[in-house]
Scaffold this active site. Structure first.
Site, PDB file in Angstrom:
ATOM      1  N   ARG A   1     -80.491   5.183  43.580  1.00 15.62           N
ATOM      2  CA  ARG A   1     -79.566   4.775  44.642  1.00 15.62           C
ATOM      3  C   ARG A   1     -78.833   6.006  45.161  1.00 15.62           C
ATOM      4  NH1 ARG A   1     -76.184  -0.217  42.165  1.00 15.62           N
ATOM      5  NH2 ARG A   1     -74.553   0.888  43.294  1.00 15.62           N
TER       6      ARG A   1
ATOM      7  N   LYS B   1     -72.487  -4.183  34.128  1.00 16.41           N
ATOM      8  CA  LYS B   1     -72.179  -5.523  34.669  1.00 16.41           C
ATOM      9  C   LYS B   1     -73.432  -6.216  35.203  1.00 16.41           C
ATOM     10  CE  LYS B   1     -69.314  -4.233  37.921  1.00 16.41           C
ATOM     11  NZ  LYS B   1     -69.261  -2.766  37.781  1.00 16.41           N
TER      12      LYS B   1
ATOM     13  N   ARG C   1     -63.032  -6.565  43.661  1.00 16.00           N
ATOM     14  CA  ARG C   1     -62.829  -5.149  43.349  1.00 16.00           C
ATOM     15  C   ARG C   1     -61.457  -4.680  43.809  1.00 16.00           C
ATOM     16  NH1 ARG C   1     -68.619  -3.609  43.357  1.00 16.00           N
ATOM     17  NH2 ARG C   1     -68.874  -1.479  42.607  1.00 16.00           N
TER      18      ARG C   1
END
Ligand code: AMP
Length: 216
Positions: free
Chosen positions: A160, A13, A88
């Protein structure tokens, strides 16, 4: 163009939203990036969000709806936007409807990047990003030119915390539980376009443009 990007974490995305932003000249609104920035700035919201993000949990709806609401007050969003990572949950989708309705605007397209869950672990565990300019790489699929340094600014790339294998399962569970119901939500409205998200990024981008009715 008022666009939402939907899909599992690691479905591409962010990468595709950045390309769309450059092509369409409208801002990419990434709630993940906004929350990571708030965490780096050590704001109270950022510190509270970081704990949940590091565990692969969703941040509470009110918090994230608040930051999106603020983002929509900026003049840059007036000509369009590409939302990446929001909504979400159904509650967030309803909040987005309300924010847009108040501005007499509506979504043009919800682009769903379809990537099977089995591919997500490999994609996310190989992802590395530049802490300085946010560029995203993949150790195998899109490696940096030099070692693990950002091609653009030379900063050492980092992984991350929530891309570590033990966190990925929690994120996929959160997706199945909270985010998956958004697909039928937008399908019923006739704004959903499902695009196969596996393969070269250029081909996926071309398909997205096609679905938006834009000539490549
Ligand atoms: P992302 O960069 O989109 O993968 O988001 C990273 C993390 O930020 C997620 O795993 C959540 O913890 C948090 N986050 C981002 N967007 C949202 C959202 N719309 N609602 C709740 N949490 C979010």
């Amino acid at each position: 163009m008022n666009i939402v990007m939907l899909g599992r974490p690691g479905s591409g995305k962010g990468t595709q939203a950045t390309r769309l932003m450059e092509r369409l000249g409208v801002p990419q609104l990434s709630t993940g990036d906004m929350l990571r920035k708030a965490a780096a700035d050590k704001t109270p919201l950022g510190l509270a969000a970081k704990k949940l993000m590091d565990q692969g949990q969703l941040v509470p709806d009110e918090m994230v709806i608040g930051i999106v609401d603020d983002a929509f007050r900026t003049p840059e969003t007036a000509k369009g936007f590409i939302l990446d990572g929001f909504p979400r949950t159904l509650k967030q989708a309803e909040a987005l409807d309300a924010i847009l309705a108040a501005k007499k605007r509506a979504l043009d397209k919800v682009l769903f990047l379809d990537v099977p869950a089995e591919l997500i672990v490999e994609r996310l565990s190989g992802r590395r990003s530049c802490p300085k300019d946010g560029s995203v790489y993949h150790l195998v699929n899109a490696p940096p030119k030099r070692d693990t340094l950002c091609d653009k600014c030379g900063t050492p790339l980092v992984q991350r915390d929530d891309d570590k294998p033990e966190r990925i399962t929690a994120r996929l569970d959160a997706y199945d539980r909270d985010t998956a119901p958004l697909r039928p939500y937008y399908e019923k409205r006739g704004v959903l376009a499902v695009v196969h998200g596996v393969g070269p990024a250029d081909g996926i981008f071309a398909e997205l443009l096609l679905r938006l009715g834009i000539k490549d």
